[in-house]
Design an enzyme around this catalytic site. Structure first.
Site, PDB file in Angstrom:
ATOM      1  N   ASP A 126      -7.870 101.523  35.781  1.00 18.54           N
ATOM      2  CA  ASP A 126      -7.811 100.252  36.492  1.00 18.54           C
ATOM      3  C   ASP A 126      -6.965 100.450  37.752  1.00 18.54           C
ATOM      4  OD1 ASP A 126      -7.905  97.330  36.763  1.00 18.54           O
ATOM      5  OD2 ASP A 126      -8.257  97.368  34.609  1.00 18.54           O
ATOM      6  N   ASP A 176      -9.329  95.975  40.589  1.00 20.42           N
ATOM      7  CA  ASP A 176      -8.910  94.607  40.332  1.00 20.42           C
ATOM      8  C   ASP A 176      -8.975  93.752  41.611  1.00 20.42           C
ATOM      9  OD1 ASP A 176      -7.654  92.912  38.233  1.00 20.42           O
ATOM     10  OD2 ASP A 176      -6.051  92.738  39.719  1.00 20.42           O
ATOM     11  N   GLU A 186     -14.010  94.378  40.888  1.00 26.58           N
ATOM     12  CA  GLU A 186     -14.054  93.057  40.256  1.00 26.58           C
ATOM     13  C   GLU A 186     -14.507  92.105  41.360  1.00 26.58           C
ATOM     14  OE1 GLU A 186     -11.315  90.164  37.469  1.00 26.58           O
ATOM     15  OE2 GLU A 186     -10.396  91.153  39.174  1.00 26.58           O
ATOM     16  N   HIS A 198     -11.270  91.539  29.024  1.00 25.03           N
ATOM     17  CA  HIS A 198      -9.929  91.087  28.640  1.00 25.03           C
ATOM     18  C   HIS A 198      -9.553  89.740  29.252  1.00 25.03           C
ATOM     19  CE1 HIS A 198      -9.613  92.768  32.566  1.00 25.03           C
ATOM     20  NE2 HIS A 198      -8.401  92.252  32.695  1.00 25.03           N
ATOM     21  N   ASP A 199     -10.359  89.222  30.180  1.00 30.15           N
ATOM     22  CA  ASP A 199     -10.080  87.916  30.795  1.00 30.15           C
ATOM     23  C   ASP A 199     -10.939  86.812  30.193  1.00 30.15           C
ATOM     24  OD1 ASP A 199      -8.243  88.990  32.580  1.00 30.15           O
ATOM     25  OD2 ASP A 199      -9.719  89.248  34.178  1.00 30.15           O
TER      26      ASP A 199
END
Ligand code: TEU
Length: 604
Positions: free
Chosen positions: A139, A241, A295, A370-371
């Site tokens: 990430d 991200d 993202e 994970h969100d």
């Protein structure tokens, strides 16, 4: 053996193949070179043919029994990971971090958070994955750092500190800067006053996550250096991200009229984002055989090609955000929409995103991360009688689309929402800070908790359920976040034993995608657009044709197979096949489907 297998596959698809014996060397020739019936022309790449498995390290497996998942824990499960058949891992941040936002607040980009282990552990993980033919994607969180990063500690010391210009500052003597919204701040204010220098700093996320100033070339060099550090170690890519947010208008104007009420879109359309990504590609990615996935928060169809078309030389793929808005509602999307989502919307969104990459670029497909809350609770049906078929149906979808599928850990065993009712059970700052904000305003806390039980991020972060021993075999110590009490039935050990488990179906679907390159590259065509119960589409190339039909309801359904499609072999189905479910009535083929039944046929 492998070489022969791939030669065979490529012959099937009419391409020439110069397979070199590792999955990074898929040939770069066009998939449809000799295949005039395909509308598209894709160059083959390992990352297009990959199935990505996402691991949230804090929740995967705790080797040192302190209640927090760690790298050694992941290492202890490498054979399990390999058994899934997946070929890329995306690992959420493991860097040094005070953990204000689950590791998305990084205080040292070239070190490992002691919660997770150390650099030797990391190297061993990378080696263990590579030995098993699995690639590792890290990430990259560089829109912001932690406020505990040495850059920020320096930056906030004085206005003429050499690191001052690493962040966005606004001198308070000029008054309050124009409004910017923060995702996680209790006041939703993205400007934080800092007394030491009588200035405000910008933080799109939490106060502890100041935004880095990409307009400063030194910041960009730092980022490229840290990326090179990891690539030199041998990591195989980055998930980036909130990457569309990196460029900002540093005059910090009032939001232009077209963005009023939509700050996310404004953040995603900074003036220089493409210049920075091109520079990053040229200085870093172009030197390695790696994959990148952004993202794509705030990105629209019209932005897609600019980010991922091959000739743009920016990213390989991004995650679109439209589909994860489905079923959410209320203020700030923090509540569940009454009645969930409509299948016709789901179909429209995924079909639209397929079409945008029909000729250029490449897409992703995912239903959780994970969100997000758990895939089966959200898009399927987690009632005991429907969880198994609806999870399998969702995997049938994910693994038969023309895009790289991303699968979130735990979904393969049907992990579902924990649905906390007490704010004390939550750990995620997004939920906690919004709760505080509402409390201050005298808002309806009960209604908020009801919404969060469905949509909170912690639903997706509960520890992996390995077996039916204490704490689901995740840890001997009290886990950092509660384990879902359904672990006594829902766990890996149980699923491995049961031939009809979600896990075993998932593995079969992964294998099916690997065996049928048509499921990766073939043309996608939606059938029966207006049907709100059935999702059906074909995937076709001149060498193979597949029909995918899924009943997204808890009721039996019948579906009229279009006259031009005569289904042949059933390649996979999520119910045991006892009899042929295609009936010929008055010359038409009718498919009879059980609740959440999913099938893939080949046809001529
Ligand atoms: O997520 C950005 C983002 O889209 C989220 O803030 C999202 O809007 C929210 O979680 C929906 O509930 C990335 C990371 O994936 C997330 O984990 C981080 O918290 C965030 O950036 C800040 O780094």
């Amino acid at each position: 053996m492998k070489r022969i297998y791939f030669l065979f596959l490529s012959l099937l698809l009419g391409t020439s193949c110069n397979w070199k014996g590792s999955n990074s060397s898929v040939n770069s020739e066009s998939i449809s070179k000799n295949d005039s019936s395909d509308s598209s022309s894709f160059s083959r790449k390992w990352w297009k043919e990959a199935v990505v498995y996402q691991i949230y390290p804090r929740s995967f497996k705790d080797a040192d029994n302190n209640g927090i998942g760690d790298i050694k824990g992941i290492i202890s499960k490498l054979d399990y990971i390999k058994s899934l058949g997946i070929n890329v891992i995306w690992l959420n941040p493991v860097y040094s971090s005070p953990n204000v936002d689950g590791g998305y607040d990084i205080s040292d980009y070239q070190n490992i958070n002691p919660d997770f282990g150390n650099m030797q552990d990391f190297d061993a993980l990378l080696k263990g994955l590579h030995e098993r033919g699995i690639k590792l994607v890290m990430d990259l969180v560089v829109n912001h750092s932690s406020d505990q990063h040495s850059w920020f500690k320096e930056s906030r010391k004085s206005r003429n500190n050499p690191y001052r210009d690493y962040y966005h500052w606004w001198p308070a003597e000029k008054g309050k800067p124009n409004k910017r919204w923060s995702f996680f701040d209790v006041n939703q204010d993205a400007w934080m006053y800092d007394k030491a220098t009588n200035s405000y700093y910008l933080h799109y996320f939490a106060r502890a996550q100041p935004d880095l100033k990409w307009e400063n070339p030194k910041v960009r060099e730092e980022v490229y250096n840290l990326m090179n550090f990891w690539f030199k170690k041998g990591v195989d890519g980055f998930r980036m991200d909130v990457i569309p947010f990196i460029s900002k208008d540093t005059t910090y104007p009032v939001l232009p009229e077209m963005y009023k009420g939509n700050f996310v879109d404004y953040y995603a359309h900074g003036p220089k984002v493409h210049d920075y990504l091109k520079e990053m590609n040229q200085k870093v990615m172009s030197h390695y055989d790696v994959m990148t996935v952004g993202e794509g928060i705030g990105l629209k169809i019209g932005d897609a090609q600019d980010y991922v078309a091959d000739d743009r030389k920016e990213l390989n793929m991004f995650f679109q955000f439209e589909s994860i808005g489905l079923g959410k509602g209320g203020r700030d999307g923090k509540y569940a929409a009454p009645g969930g989502y409509k299948l016709t919307d789901f179909k429209r969104i995924f079909s639209k995103w397929d079409s945008v990459f029909e000729k250029r670029g490449w897409g992703t497909v995912y239903l959780g991360n994970h969100d997000q809350s758990r895939m089966v609770s959200r898009f399927g049906n987690d009632k005991p009688e429907f969880k198994n078929p609806s999870s399998k149906l969702l995997f049938t979808f994910l693994l038969s689309m023309r895009a790289t599928p991303y699968v979130y850990f735990g979904d393969e065993i049907g992990m579902s929402n924990i649905r906390f009712t007490d704010i004390k059970d939550y750990r995620d700052l997004e939920t906690l800070n919004y709760y505080e904000k509402l409390k201050k305003e005298g808002g309806d806390l009960k209604e908020f908790l009801k919404g969060q039980a469905e949509v909170s991020r912690d639903n997706g972060r509960t520890p992996m359920q390995w077996d039916n021993s204490l704490n689901a075999g995740f840890s001997h110590a009290q886990p950092w976040l509660k384990v879902n009490p359904n672990y006594s039935q829902v766990n890996v050990a149980q699923a491995e034993k049961d031939s009809s488990s979600i896990l075993n179906y998932f593995k079969k679907m992964v294998q099916l995608r690997k065996d049928h390159l048509n499921l990766v590259y073939g043309k996608y065509s939606l059938l029966d657009t207006a049907n709100n119960s059935i999702y059906a589409y074909t995937r076709t190339s001149s060498k193979e044709k597949n029909l995918i039909v899924m009943n997204f309801t808890d009721k039996p359904m019948v579906w009229n197979i279009p006259g031009n499609i005569v289904p042949g072999d059933l390649l996979i189905g999520n119910y045991p096949t006892t009899q042929n479910s295609i009936k010929n009535i008055n010359g038409s083929n009718i498919l009879v489907l059980k609740p959440y039944e999913a099938k893939i046929y080949s046809f001529k």
